[in-house]
Design an enzyme around this catalytic site. Structure first.
Site, PDB file in Angstrom:
ATOM      1  N   SER A  23       0.818  -1.221   0.000  1.00  0.00           N
ATOM      2  CA  SER A  23       0.000   0.000   0.000  1.00  0.00           C
ATOM      3  C   SER A  23       0.849   1.267   0.000  1.00  0.00           C
ATOM      4  CB  SER A  23      -0.935  -0.002   1.220  1.00  0.00           C
ATOM      5  OG  SER A  23      -0.191  -0.203   2.413  1.00  0.00           O
ATOM      6  N   ASN A 110      -2.304  -2.710  12.939  1.00  0.00           N
ATOM      7  CA  ASN A 110      -3.764  -2.519  12.879  1.00  0.00           C
ATOM      8  C   ASN A 110      -4.214  -1.266  13.631  1.00  0.00           C
ATOM      9  OD1 ASN A 110      -3.636  -4.891  11.539  1.00  0.00           O
ATOM     10  ND2 ASN A 110      -4.664  -6.137  13.085  1.00  0.00           N
ATOM     11  N   THR A 155     -39.874  27.698  -9.961  1.00  0.00           N
ATOM     12  CA  THR A 155     -40.208  26.320  -9.612  1.00  0.00           C
ATOM     13  C   THR A 155     -40.393  25.628 -10.957  1.00  0.00           C
ATOM     14  OG1 THR A 155     -42.589  26.713  -9.594  1.00  0.00           O
ATOM     15  CG2 THR A 155     -41.462  26.990  -7.494  1.00  0.00           C
ATOM     16  N   HIS A 156     -40.002  24.380 -11.064  1.00  0.00           N
ATOM     17  CA  HIS A 156     -40.037  23.646 -12.343  1.00  0.00           C
ATOM     18  C   HIS A 156     -39.222  24.362 -13.418  1.00  0.00           C
ATOM     19  CE1 HIS A 156     -43.503  21.491 -10.558  1.00  0.00           C
ATOM     20  NE2 HIS A 156     -43.871  22.697 -10.156  1.00  0.00           N
ATOM     21  N   SER A 277     -13.310  27.930 -26.772  1.00  0.00           N
ATOM     22  CA  SER A 277     -13.463  26.769 -27.645  1.00  0.00           C
ATOM     23  C   SER A 277     -12.353  26.804 -28.687  1.00  0.00           C
ATOM     24  CB  SER A 277     -14.836  26.826 -28.325  1.00  0.00           C
ATOM     25  OG  SER A 277     -14.815  26.076 -29.523  1.00  0.00           O
ATOM     26  N   LYS A 283     -17.027  31.604 -28.094  1.00  0.00           N
ATOM     27  CA  LYS A 283     -17.392  30.884 -26.873  1.00  0.00           C
ATOM     28  C   LYS A 283     -16.639  31.318 -25.615  1.00  0.00           C
ATOM     29  CE  LYS A 283     -19.834  27.030 -27.811  1.00  0.00           C
ATOM     30  NZ  LYS A 283     -20.776  26.434 -26.916  1.00  0.00           N
ATOM     31  N   GLU A 290     -19.067  23.117 -14.797  1.00  0.00           N
ATOM     32  CA  GLU A 290     -19.398  21.802 -15.359  1.00  0.00           C
ATOM     33  C   GLU A 290     -18.549  20.705 -14.726  1.00  0.00           C
ATOM     34  OE1 GLU A 290     -19.187  22.095 -19.664  1.00  0.00           O
ATOM     35  OE2 GLU A 290     -20.387  23.921 -19.598  1.00  0.00           O
ATOM     36  N   TYR A 317      -9.790  -6.528  12.434  1.00  0.00           N
ATOM     37  CA  TYR A 317      -9.143  -6.041  11.214  1.00  0.00           C
ATOM     38  C   TYR A 317      -9.138  -7.110  10.126  1.00  0.00           C
ATOM     39  CZ  TYR A 317      -5.798  -4.252   7.870  1.00  0.00           C
ATOM     40  OH  TYR A 317      -5.213  -3.827   6.709  1.00  0.00           O
TER      41      TYR A 317
HETATM   42  N1  ARG Z   1      -1.757  -1.329   4.826  1.00  0.00           N
HETATM   43  C1  ARG Z   1      -2.617  -1.807   5.833  1.00  0.00           C
HETATM   44  C2  ARG Z   1      -3.946  -1.074   5.767  1.00  0.00           C
HETATM   45  O1  ARG Z   1      -3.983  -0.092   5.117  1.00  0.00           O
HETATM   46  C3  ARG Z   1      -1.992  -1.566   7.165  1.00  0.00           C
HETATM   47  C4  ARG Z   1      -2.425  -2.513   8.226  1.00  0.00           C
HETATM   48  C5  ARG Z   1      -1.844  -3.836   7.976  1.00  0.00           C
HETATM   49  N2  ARG Z   1      -2.179  -4.791   8.972  1.00  0.00           N
HETATM   50  C6  ARG Z   1      -2.083  -6.065   8.746  1.00  0.00           C
HETATM   51  N3  ARG Z   1      -2.421  -6.860   9.708  1.00  0.00           N
HETATM   52  N4  ARG Z   1      -1.717  -6.544   7.596  1.00  0.00           N
HETATM   53  O2  ARG Z   1      -4.936  -1.476   6.293  1.00  0.00           O
END
Ligand code: ARG
Length: 478
Positions: A23, A110, A155-156, A277, A283, A290, A317
């Site tokens: 991650s 965790n 309205t509408h 544009s 334009k 938007e 977790y």
């Molecule tokens: N990258 C993990 C997350 O975002 C971190 C926690 C990882 N914990 C584990 N037991 N693998 O949740």
């Protein structure tokens, strides 16, 4: 590949598995919060005698150096590590050898990631609150300047009754005010510290959870360690609040796009906030509005995604929860950008007051008031409604407004009309007679503006006020 947990494994992780699992490419976004949490944790370990004072000081100093090295670009967060937690710990061990290995005492990734995400989200709530405050200030200024600027209310998407620009802007003021109140509520609910929850069942070390919570400006520790590591409600609430902000911005954008069109010409966007544009030289497009409208779907997507991710997760977790980050970060950045740009666009926008007022006159927006005039002269409302219907038909045929009819023409339809009808159905009268609180009449509007001004003053900085000691002070104190 660099991971913290090789001990019980005899084989290398498959590269594809490693990549799928890692991650660091996205959780490096909260490196500061990760380090801040580690500093608080270690200061507490030192206070409790779990680490010696010397060990604690060394680790805190080194963590702070790592933070400033990353900040100044001296240290690059390497994608070789599985996640930001591993990177920081490995760098610490690299710099301090054995002492660094004590950082993770009494902690799990965790509760660490639960804390990091909370700290990051908390800061985002504060930033969002500030951005909304700026937007509200711009809205209030327009309201103050346009108490007498008459425009048609719809309205509408059909012209209905005359209102003022202040009144129209006031509706958005209320929406974004509620959005800020939602953030405030979320903050009050989410500002509890999950650190010390361990992997799921707390730890056997004599941690002082109240102390770490206090160090980081939390109201206190979370009260169940399983919930502590696996609660992402606050993030879902925040994404929901962000979605509502986008819904409001999107409605507003839609109006600005319509108002800026050649058919309406109620407003003109500043050159700095519009685009051209490549083929049509004439334009001047409302691309910003938007895009804001368009990005709304993306933010809703993040909310739906996290709700769906969380729905099947047993306690405590599970790795699914890693999916809370990318879309949430994207949503936070997207909404911040949208609110900031929208505020700039609104504050530079020109309102064509004459066109707005003329438009309210041309659309029979005073028809209700003409009926009320008859009612005030003894005609039952249902009959009055019918008489004014006839008048409108007559005007449509002649392509004129009610006010343009002569008294003879009016009397031909109903003898009840007298000269004072012109005063009674003038746009100014129509608006200024509406004096109940929340209505567009001048006095009512002035009362509301005073209340909104007071709200802005009182709500200013109320979130920052609750935050605890700054981490930098803590580092200096140890
Ligand atoms: N990258 C993990 C997350 O975002 C971190 C926690 C990882 N914990 C584990 N037991 N693998 O949740």
């Amino acid at each position: 590949m660099a991971q913290l947990w090789g001990g019980r494994f005899t084989k290398e992780t498959d590269q594809l598995v490693y990549n799928f699992n890692a991650s660091i490419t996205f959780d490096q976004k909260f490196y500061k919060q990760d380090i801040e949490g580690s500093i608080a944790h270690v200061v507490m370990l030192g206070k409790q005698g779990i680490l010696t004072k010397e060990e604690m000081q060394k680790i805190v100093k080194c963590l702070d150096e790592i933070r400033s090295d990353v900040e100044r670009g001296k240290l690059e967060i390497s994608a070789e590590y599985e996640d930001i937690h591993s990177f920081v710990e490995a760098t610490l061990i690299n710099r301090l050898a054995d002492v660094g290995k004590k950082l993770h005492t009494g902690r799990s990734r965790n509760d660490q990631v639960a804390l990091d995400m909370r700290l990051y989200t908390r800061l985002e709530i504060l930033h969002m609150d500030e951005l909304l405050e700026e937007l509200l200030k711009v809205l209030l200024k327009i309201m103050e300047e346009h108490i007498q600027t008459i425009m048609p209310g719809f309205t509408h998407l059909q012209k209905a009754q005359p209102i003022t620009l202040a009144h129209h802007m006031g509706a958005y003021f209320e929406m974004f005010k509620r959005d800020r109140e939602r953030l405030y509520d979320i903050f009050k609910r989410m500002n509890y510290c999950p650190l010390g929850s361990g992997a799921l069942a707390g730890t056997t070390y004599p941690l002082d959870r109240d102390y770490t919570a206090e160090l980081m400006g939390f109201f206190g520790p979370t009260l169940n360690s399983m919930d502590g590591v696996s609660d992402r409600d606050y993030l879902i609430e925040f994404l929901s609040a962000l979605s509502t902000i986008m819904m409001h911005l999107s409605r507003f954008s839609e109006e600005i796009i319509i108002w800026n069109s050649n058919e309406y010409q109620f407003v003109e966007l500043d050159d700095a906030y519009s685009t051209g544009s490549s083929i049509m030289p004439q334009k001047k497009n409302p691309d910003i509005a938007e895009l804001v409208r368009g990005k709304t779907g993306r933010v809703y997507g993040a909310l739906m995604s996290l709700l769906t991710t969380m729905k099947g997760i047993p306690l405590a977790y599970n790795k699914d929860m890693q999916e809370d980050k990318e879309l949430a970060f994207d949503a936070m950045d997207t909404v911040k950008g949208c609110v900031a740009l929208f505020t700039g666009m609104l504050s530079t926008m020109k309102f064509n007051q004459d066109i707005m007022e003329k438009s309210s006159k041309n659309g029979f927006t005073n028809a209700t008031d003409a009926a009320d005039y008859l009612v005030n002269h003894g005609v039952p409302f249902r009959d009055a409604h019918g008489i004014v219907g006839q008048i409108v038909l007559y005007c449509v045929d002649k392509n004129i407004a009610i006010d343009d009819m002569s008294i003879e023409e009016l009397k031909a339809i109903s003898p009840v009309f007298e000269e004072d009808v012109y005063e009674a159905v003038s746009m100014e009268t129509c608006v200024n007679k509406r004096l109940t609180i929340g209505a567009p009449g001048k006095e009512a509007m002035e009362q509301v503006i005073a209340l909104e001004r007071k709200y802005l003053e009182e709500s200013c900085d109320r979130l920052w006020f609750d935050l605890g000691e700054n981490m930098l002070d803590i580092v200096e104190d140890v």
